[in-house]
Design a protein around this motif. Structure first.
Motif, short mmCIF file in Angstrom:
data_model
loop_
_atom_site.label_atom_id
_atom_site.label_comp_id
_atom_site.label_asym_id
_atom_site.label_seq_id
_atom_site.Cartn_x
_atom_site.Cartn_y
_atom_site.Cartn_z
N ASP A 155 34.82 46.25 28.83
CA ASP A 155 33.57 45.48 28.87
C ASP A 155 32.71 46.06 29.99
OD1 ASP A 155 31.56 43.58 29.48
OD2 ASP A 155 32.78 41.95 28.68
N ASP A 157 29.72 45.36 31.11
CA ASP A 157 29.10 44.37 32.01
C ASP A 157 30.12 43.87 33.03
OD1 ASP A 157 26.65 44.56 30.77
OD2 ASP A 157 27.03 42.91 29.39
N TYR A 158 31.33 43.63 32.57
CA TYR A 158 32.38 43.13 33.44
C TYR A 158 32.73 44.17 34.50
CZ TYR A 158 36.63 40.45 34.51
OH TYR A 158 37.60 39.70 35.12
N SER A 160 30.78 46.52 35.55
CA SER A 160 29.63 46.65 36.44
C SER A 160 29.68 45.60 37.54
CB SER A 160 28.34 46.51 35.63
OG SER A 160 27.21 46.58 36.49
N ASP A 161 30.08 44.37 37.18
CA ASP A 161 30.22 43.32 38.19
C ASP A 161 31.29 43.68 39.22
OD1 ASP A 161 28.27 41.76 37.05
OD2 ASP A 161 29.67 40.50 35.91
#
Length: 268
Positions: A155, A157-158, A160-161
Motif C-alpha cells: 500500500d 499510501d501506507y 508513505s506515512d
C-alpha cells in the motif's frame, strides 16, 4: 545488516490470539487449493504454530503434511495443538526446525505442493536469501510440482506515512482473551526504508487483566516489502513458470484485491 524477527515469535500464545480471525479468511483458500491440486505430499514453509496446518487436517484429502519453521517456540505450540488431534491425523504430520533458505528434507524432490502463506516471505531480507529459498524449494518439488506464495500487495499510501518522522502510532487491534482473562491492545509504529524496501515495525502489546493488573512488552519486527514484478521475477529467475496470480483468498484476479498469491510450477 542485522534484522529483527525472532522476538516477535517468542510469544506464540499471543500470536495465535492476535491472528485467530485470520483463519476464517485464508484457511478456506488453502483447503480448496488442496482439493484442486490433490497433492500426495505437501510442505508448508514458515508453518509457525500450526494455525493453517492443523486446520488442513480437517479438510478433504489424505496427503502427508510436513512443516518447517525457524522458531522453536512456534513449533512447540504446533506440537501441543497436534497432540490434541486424533492419532491418524498426527501420523500425517512431520515437523522440522530449520531455515527456508537451506533446509534439506528426506523427501527432497518428492513434494507435489510447497506453500509459503500469510506474508512469511517478508522475512527473506537479502536478495541472496530470496534466491536461495526459491532455488531450494524448486529442488524439493517433484516435476510439475507447485510453489504457492501468499503476501500482501504493498500500500503506497501506507508506506508513505511510514516515511514520516516521528512515526505515527497506530492502534492495530483490541482483543479479548478467552474466558475474559485479559484484554490486549496492540499498537505499532512503522518506519520505511525505501532503498532497502524494509519496514521496521515496533509492536507494543498491552494486556489488562480482570484483577486490575496490566502487562506491557515491546517486540521489533522487520519486513521486506515485495512489489509484484519483483516477486514474479523471483519465480522466473529460479526456473519456475507462473501458473496463476490471485488477488485475494476469494480467488479474485490479480489487481482486483489486496494480496498477491503467486502459483509457480516446476517445469516438467
Amino acid at each position: 545488516m542485522p534484522y529483527d524477527m525472532g522476538e516477535y515469535y517468542q510469544h506464540a500464545s499471543d500470536y495465535d490470539l492476535e491472528y485467530q480471525g485470520q483463519t476464517q479468511q485464508d484457511v478456506p483458500f488453502w483447503c480448496e487449493l488442496m482439493m484442486r491440486y490433490t497433492p500426495q505430499r505437501v510442505l508448508e514453509l514458515a508453518c509457525g504454530s500450526g494455525r493453517i496446518g492443523i486446520e488442513l487436517l480437517h479438510c478433504p484429502g489424505s496427503y502427508q503434511l510436513e512443516g518447517l519453521d525457524i522458531s522453536p517456540e512456534m513449533l512447540d505450540a504446533y506440537r501441543r495443538k497436534l497432540a490434541r488431534e486424533p492419532e491418524a491425523a498426527q501420523q500425517r504430520v512431520t515437523l522440522h526446525e530449520g531455515d527456508m533458505c537451506d533446509y534439506q528434507l528426506e523427501h527432497k524432490g518428492q513434494f507435489d505442493l510447497i506453500f509459503l502463506p500469510f506474508n512469511s516471505i517478508v522475512h527473506l531480507y537479502e536478495i541472496e536469501q530470496q534466491l536461495d529459498a526459491f532455488k531450494n524449494t524448486y529442488d524439493h518439488l517433484a516435476a510439475g510440482g507447485r510453489f504457492v506464495v501468499d503476501t500482501f500487495l504493498p500500500d503506497i499510501d501506507y508506506l508513505s506515512d511510514a516515511l514520516n518522522r516521528p512515526s505515527q502510532v497506530y492502534l492495530e487491534d483490541e482483543i479479548e482473551a478467552p474466558g475474559d482473562e485479559f484484554t490486549m491492545l496492540l499498537y505499532t509504529t512503522r518506519k520505511y526504508d525505501p532503498i532497502e524496501q524494509l519496514e521496521h515495525i515496533v509492536w507494543t502489546h498491552e494486556k489488562f487483566f480482570g484483577t486490575g493488573e496490566n502487562e506491557r512488552y515491546l517486540t521489533k519486527l522487520d519486513t521486506h516489502i515485495f512489489f509484484p514484478r519483483e516477486l514474479q521475477l523471483l519465480f522466473l529467475a529460479t526456473g519456475f513458470s507462473i501458473d496463476a496470480i490471485y488477488g485475494g483468498y476469494d480467488w479474485k484476479p490479480f489487481s482486483k484485491g489486496t494480496r498477491q498469491i503467486v502459483v509457480g510450477r516446476k517445469r516438467i
